[in-house]
Design an enzyme around this catalytic site. Sequence first.
Site: not given
Ligand code: GTP
Ligand code: SPV
Ligand code: MN
Length: 595
Positions: A70, A211, A220, A240, A262, A264, A287, A379
């Site tokens: 983004r 993207y 979003k 979110h 994002s 996290c 999400d 992704r």
């Molecule tokens: P968006 O799709 O961008 O909104 O991200 P998200 O909030 O869904 O994050 P996601 O669950 O994909 O995690 C992002 C990164 O953080 C990945 O590389 C995970 O492996 C890492 N991660 C997720 N949960 C944990 C956790 O509990 N501990 C640690 N150390 N890393 C984590």
């Molecule tokens: C985020 O960045 O919070 C995502 C990925 O979930 S995107 O769809 O690119 O915004």
């Molecule tokens: Mn997201």
Amino acid sequence: MAMSVKNEKLNKWIREVADMCQPESVYVCNGTKEEYDLMMAKMIAGGSATPLKKRPGSYLFRSDPSDVARVEDRTYISTSSREEAGPTNNWVNPTELKETMKGLYKGCMKGRTMYVIPFSMGPIGSPISKIGVEISDSPYVVCNMHIMTRVSSRVMELLDAGEDFIPCLHSIGAPLAPGQEDVQWPCAPIESKYISHFPEENLIWSYGSGYGGNALLGKKCLALRIASAMARREGWMAEHMLILRLTNPEGKQYHIAAAFPSACGKTNLAMMRPTIQGWKCECIGDDIAWMKIGPDGRLYAINPENGFFGVAPGTSYDTNPMAMDTVRENVIFTNCALTDDGDVWWEGMTDEVPPHLIDWKGRDWTPHSREDAAHANARFTAPASQCPVICKDWENPNGVPIDIFIFGGRRNSVVPLVFEAYDWDHGVFLGATAASETTSANIGAVGNLRRDPFAMTPFCGYNMGDYFRHWLDMGDRLGKNAPRIFYVNWFRKSPEGMFLWPGFSDNSRVLKWMCERIDGRVEAQKTPIGFLPAEGDLDLAGLDISPEIMKELMRIDTDAWAAEIPDIRAHFAKFGNRLPERLAVQLEALRRRLE
Ligand code: GTP
Ligand code: SPV
Ligand code: MN
């Protein structure tokens, strides 16, 4: 083709856009498998999609190296006054922004097909769902929209019957001159990218990027930025947030919605497999949550999406086995590495690193290479229905009743593993002051601490001060039915830079404590920042973690917290008189408790 569309507003819009963008042809999508396969076949022939021998029905794409996430700096909330967009959003007045963008859109689809994609966010025909129509010149967008939203001729039938829709205009901004050969990932340079929203007229204009959140406009742009503005006007919430159902050993269900910025941890928490005995977790969404107060006065949440657009790096059978099973087939991978036997790979997927790969830029890669094989924001796009722990109620149009809200983010220090808000106002204060280190989900610096209220900084379609007030109003309306609010941090680190908490499945231990709190089964420790688990109340059975590390995870450094006060004050000052007085009261109360 466009002529067969019976909805007058849609028909007129298609004609206007076609006149402006001058595509070679116009195609109205129906969302069928045949359509998807045809589109993919063309992208394979054109060299932009690589079929994966090891994963049935799956394809790898490599984006332009400049178009990998983004673009918050190029994202606009264009309301009639700057004040309405507020201090956290980029703003240009609608007349000026539209003039600029019309200049870019003029002839921008030359040599390409203009796709008209009718889609529903939320189950088709449900009263909470919203219909959008995306016009795009990207077949990659069409295929991703097939997975991420509900694209169907049934949506077109609703439109034909006169149902309204949100127009979402998208162009990659790369016209083709006659005879000009296409590139693998056409897009426009960063300075002519625009991700624009006109919330006062429910309109989205996106230009220049192919993207994720820049291009898949149901996500979003519609389901958060436009929907958050609608939600405030109409008295509901667009957040979110992931949504999950937790069931305890006695069979009692708890529904949790969690807002983390994002990259996290939302996708990971949403489909986690609890390590604690007898507890079960099911995924409803990873999400976005749309929430309304139901007839019984409780808050009900639906997931408006149809798929997961998940972060690949770090996903493995150890960390997120349910995601690994979700992506076995029928998946679009973007910016992952390619293995020699026709599979994808990314950092953290396996302990053993393949001896040779093609990296996300299409170059030979070995473990000695200096750069990562997959981009940090690589992704997967996968159907939600393929998740082995998808909840049977995930498409229930009535949604699920939320018991618990969680806020959080990435903080390598200061913030303990978990704490609970004293009450709703304090919880809204925690959401409003949430801070997190930036990630590669946005183009820009990574690892910088910033305030990211409610994980909505990049996604709130109006003045964030008014958004805080909306949260307070919702709490007032919900009264005793309001979800309880918690704050978590899975990312606290040791001085050596190692994560202190194992995270992932073990996060279930923290969720269990929350459930016990709302059931009144455990007393908590009152501290200046909120309620913390009393010694021994966090279920650590079977977990190899030292008492010293647990102590560090729970430690409240009063000086470090006191040091946050001036920063929070500056953060709040940005909102001027739009900041609700009740939040200023919370800040003063925190300051006094820390004295
Ligand atoms: P968006 O799709 O961008 O909104 O991200 P998200 O909030 O869904 O994050 P996601 O669950 O994909 O995690 C992002 C990164 O953080 C990945 O590389 C995970 O492996 C890492 N991660 C997720 N949960 C944990 C956790 O509990 N501990 C640690 N150390 N890393 C984590
Ligand atoms: C985020 O960045 O919070 C995502 C990925 O979930 S995107 O769809 O690119 O915004
Ligand atoms: Mn997201």
